[in-house]
Scaffold this motif. Structure first.
Motif: not given
Length: 178
Positions: A44-46, A77, A96-99, A103, A142-143
């Motif tokens: 989950q880490s950015d 991003s 893209v660290p958040e998807a 997604q 998630n990235a």
């Protein structure tokens, strides 16, 4: 008699085999490989991409092909990069660290599951219409990294061939998350 080997020292054996033995230096051998760093984060880490820049992934492939120098872009991003070659194509890479790839919207195309360098990936021919393609590689659930192309003339298949080339060249530089 001086010996390079200490009992149980595998590092010393590797160092001796790689570079010879010297009693003048002490310490542990350190080796480096061109592989991507292993990042110890939760998925989950950015910070999954740390200091990796999209332009550093795009430029080695586009410059030899005669593309203009890459420029920073922030559409998908904050860590994106694009390059153009007049009358041929525009290409981009985004980190893209958040998807993750799940997604990613297929736009006008259809997601086709694939693998790039052993990683889960999707190819989306025609994502932004004809003569376009995106290849997205999962870095974590998630990235992702996306490599996209849009040709001035051609087919989705030709666009996907270029997007795959960008993705394959960039993949070894992506972090591996444990």
């Amino acid at each position: 008699m001086t010996s390079c080997l200490r009992p149980g020292s595998l590092i010393a054996v590797i160092a001796m085999a790689a570079s010879g033995c010297s009693s003048a230096l002490s310490g542990n051998a350190v080796t480096s490989t061109p592989e991507a760093p292993v990042v110890k984060l939760d998925s989950q880490s950015d910070a999954v991409f740390a200091n990796l820049k999209a332009c550093d992934l795009l430029e080695p492939t586009t410059t030899p092909k005669g593309f203009d120098p890459p420029v920073v872009e922030t559409a998908e991003s904050d860590n994106g990069c694009a390059a153009q070659k007049r009358r041929y194509a525009s290409v981009s890479i985004y980190l893209v660290p958040e998807a993750g790839i799940d997604q990613l919207s297929p736009g006008q195309g259809t997601k086709i599951p694939t693998k790039v360098g052993g990683r889960e990936a999707v190819e989306i021919p025609g994502d932004s219409g004809t003569e376009a393609c995106t290849v997205a590689i999962a870095v974590t659930p998630n990235a992702r990294m996306t490599a996209s192309t849009s040709l001035n003339e051609g087919t989705n298949e030709e666009a996907c061939a270029l997007a795959r080339e960008l993705a394959v060249a960039a993949e070894p530089k992506l972090p591996r998350v444990d």
